[in-house]
Structures are given as C-alpha cells and as structure tokens.
Design a protein around this motif. Structure first.
Motif, mmCIF file in Angstrom:
data_model
loop_
_atom_site.group_PDB
_atom_site.id
_atom_site.type_symbol
_atom_site.label_atom_id
_atom_site.label_comp_id
_atom_site.label_asym_id
_atom_site.label_seq_id
_atom_site.Cartn_x
_atom_site.Cartn_y
_atom_site.Cartn_z
ATOM 1 N N SER A 51 4.639 14.029 19.222
ATOM 2 C CA SER A 51 5.917 14.249 18.777
ATOM 3 C C SER A 51 6.806 13.254 18.115
ATOM 4 C CB SER A 51 7.031 14.669 20.148
ATOM 5 O OG SER A 51 7.038 13.476 20.789
ATOM 6 N N MET A 52 5.733 12.302 17.703
ATOM 7 C CA MET A 52 6.152 10.876 17.150
ATOM 8 C C MET A 52 5.323 10.945 15.827
ATOM 9 S SD MET A 52 6.248 8.166 20.076
ATOM 10 C CE MET A 52 7.019 8.459 21.615
ATOM 11 N N VAL A 73 18.637 10.807 7.839
ATOM 12 C CA VAL A 73 17.888 11.278 8.837
ATOM 13 C C VAL A 73 17.316 10.447 9.708
ATOM 14 C CG1 VAL A 73 17.027 13.209 7.130
ATOM 15 C CG2 VAL A 73 15.734 11.030 7.520
ATOM 16 N N ALA A 74 17.446 11.104 11.047
ATOM 17 C CA ALA A 74 16.772 10.308 12.106
ATOM 18 C C ALA A 74 15.482 10.883 13.150
ATOM 19 C CB ALA A 74 18.056 10.166 13.035
ATOM 20 N N PHE A 75 14.782 10.062 13.149
ATOM 21 C CA PHE A 75 13.464 10.589 13.942
ATOM 22 C C PHE A 75 12.708 9.402 14.567
ATOM 23 C CE2 PHE A 75 12.282 9.715 9.430
ATOM 24 C CZ PHE A 75 11.316 8.843 9.770
ATOM 25 N N THR A 76 11.812 9.699 15.359
ATOM 26 C CA THR A 76 11.074 8.805 16.049
ATOM 27 C C THR A 76 9.545 8.451 15.433
ATOM 28 O OG1 THR A 76 12.071 9.367 18.037
ATOM 29 C CG2 THR A 76 10.128 8.002 18.573
ATOM 30 N N ALA A 77 9.188 7.337 15.255
ATOM 31 C CA ALA A 77 7.770 7.169 14.552
ATOM 32 C C ALA A 77 6.815 6.052 15.792
ATOM 33 C CB ALA A 77 7.948 6.421 13.447
ATOM 34 N N ASP A 113 1.396 -0.717 19.877
ATOM 35 C CA ASP A 113 1.583 0.132 21.071
ATOM 36 C C ASP A 113 3.187 0.398 21.149
ATOM 37 O OD1 ASP A 113 1.073 1.842 22.917
ATOM 38 O OD2 ASP A 113 0.726 0.482 24.730
ATOM 39 N N ALA A 114 3.779 0.765 20.074
ATOM 40 C CA ALA A 114 5.435 0.764 20.171
ATOM 41 C C ALA A 114 5.883 2.008 19.357
ATOM 42 C CB ALA A 114 5.711 -0.509 19.182
ATOM 43 N N SER A 115 7.121 2.384 19.832
ATOM 44 C CA SER A 115 7.843 3.382 19.026
ATOM 45 C C SER A 115 9.101 2.856 18.552
ATOM 46 C CB SER A 115 8.041 4.687 20.145
ATOM 47 O OG SER A 115 9.020 4.430 21.202
#
Length: 262
Positions: free
Chosen positions: A140-141, A161-165, A171-173
């Motif tokens: 989902s990232m 816009v805002a999202f997660t990567a 090993d980081a989000s």
C-alpha cells in the motif's frame, strides 16, 4: 522575509489531498515503455562531482504489471541492477530484485523483496549466505526509488498531495507531501519543453526526521514534463541540496566513462 511570509501563506491555502493506493488518483497505465539514461552527481566541497550514469527502462507486461529496470556501473566496475515490478494500474509494489555483479559477472550480493498488504518477505544473499527477513513495508506504499513516476501521472493544481512511500535500503516508510511550486520552459536539444516544478517534503515515519522541500533542501524538487514528449522521459530532473539525477544536463558533469553498456 516578505517573500517567505508570502510563500507560507500560499502553502497554508493549499488543500491537502490524501492519496491511498488504488483510489484511482494515480494511474500507472499512463506510463508506457521507455529506455532513457540520466546523469547523476553529488555535491562535494561546493562542486558537483559526477557519479555513475543511470539507465532506466520500462516494460509493460500484459495488462497487470509494469517492470522498471535500473542499471548503473559503480566504482570498481561493480554492476548494480535493480528490477521493480509494479501493479500496472495502481503502481503498488509487487516485487523488487537487486543484484551486485563483479566485473567478471559473478554475483556478489543480491536482495529480493516480495510485498503484500501485510508487509514484505526478503531474501538477502551476501558473503555466500542467504538469509530471510520480514518487515512492515507493504504494497500500500509507493516506491521512493521511483517516486517520480506516480507523481508524473497527477494533474497538479493548487492542492498538496499526501501519501506514504517505502525505501527498502533503510527499511523505512515516509509520509510524503508534494505540490506544484512553479513551472518553466526547459531548453533541450529537441526544443523547449514545458515542465512543472514539484517540490517534495519527506517525513521519516520511524525516526521522525523531516526533509524540507525544494531543490536547495534535502526534500528536493522534481522537474516533470507537463505533456508527453517523444524521446523525452516524464521526469527530467530530481535535485536536492546534495544530489542530482537529470536527463537534461545543467548541474552534473559528464561521467568519466560510458556506463550505459548492456
């Protein structure tokens, strides 16, 4: 000071639009097959120093997958190959393969990551041994290593816009915010190309570190073509205060030798 206050006021007026994987705002089907090479460089003692050139190819596999291949030759003639597999429509990561090959073609190290909604499973080969690792980075990232691609499919207005990567190297989000801060006509060998400036703020979710937006800050800026141009990539440049990868040379000197061999 007045300019800073004005920019702050403009930023505060922007609407923040959250993006969730698969909600339809990002459409990977806009990305077609390509094969391009970019220069890379790092800032050292106030000077931009050439790094290995980066070759990237995109291949559409049926109706379901998009494959992105990255190739660079590192110091010591070590070959670094990365193969990303994404869901074609959403750009959700499916699998990542990375390998380091010696000058003789011998495998020095490799990593594979398989993603699903719960996390990932990785197999890591180094020093002649293979280990298995699991983690919390999920499908989902978006992939931070290829983040320009989903950004290039968006129509930016005044909204942020805002999202997660995710970034497997650490090993980081990251919580990402991206917004259009300007535009220009970029001079190229094929003529002038209209590009948008997309500035990006990164927040390391696990450590809490924040990387501010803009080309002279650690968050960086993408130069993204406003409309597709034949023979030109969707992302012409990404620049931070210490690193540049660019298709149209402005900051990076030419690599010392050709690193774009097959």
């Amino acid at each position: 000071m007045i300019l800073s206050l004005a920019l702050l006021a403009m930023a505060s007026e922007n609407t923040i639009t959250p993006i969730t994987m698969g909600d339809g705002q990002i459409d990977g089907r806009k990305i077609t097959a390509y094969d391009h090479s970019w220069r890379q460089c790092n800032l050292q003692d106030g000077q931009w120093v050439a790094g290995p050139a980066l070759r990237e190819r995109a291949t559409v596999i049926g109706d379901k997958l998009l494959r992105i291949d990255q190739h660079a030759t590192l110091p010591g003639n070590v070959i670094n190959n990365m193969h990303f597999y994404f869901d074609r429509a959403t750009l959700a990561p499916v699998r990542l393969e990375r390998e380091f090959l010696g000058p003789d073609g011998r495998m020095l190290a490799s990593r594979t990551f398989d993603f699903d909604e719960q996390g990932y499973r990785a197999e890591i080969f180094q020093k002649g041994e293979t280990t298995v690792k699991t983690g919390a980075l999920t499908a989902s990232m978006y992939s931070a290593a290829t983040m320009g691609l989903p950004l290039s499919t968006l129509e930016f207005g005044d909204q942020t816009v805002a999202f997660t990567a995710l970034m497997t190297n650490f090993d980081a989000s990251y919580a990402i915010q991206a917004s259009k801060t300007g535009a220009e006509m970029l001079e190229t060998e094929t003529g002038q190309i209209p590009v948008d400036w997309i500035d990006v703020t990164w927040k390391h979710n696990e450590a809490g570190d924040i990387y501010p937006p803009g080309p002279d800050a650690s968050g960086g800026r993408y130069w993204i073509t406003r409309t597709p141009v034949e023979g030109v990539p969707r992302i012409l440049r990404y620049k931070t205060d210490s690193y540049v990868v660019e298709f149209e040379p402005q900051y990076c000197p030419a690599p010392a030798k050709d690193t774009m061999s097959e």
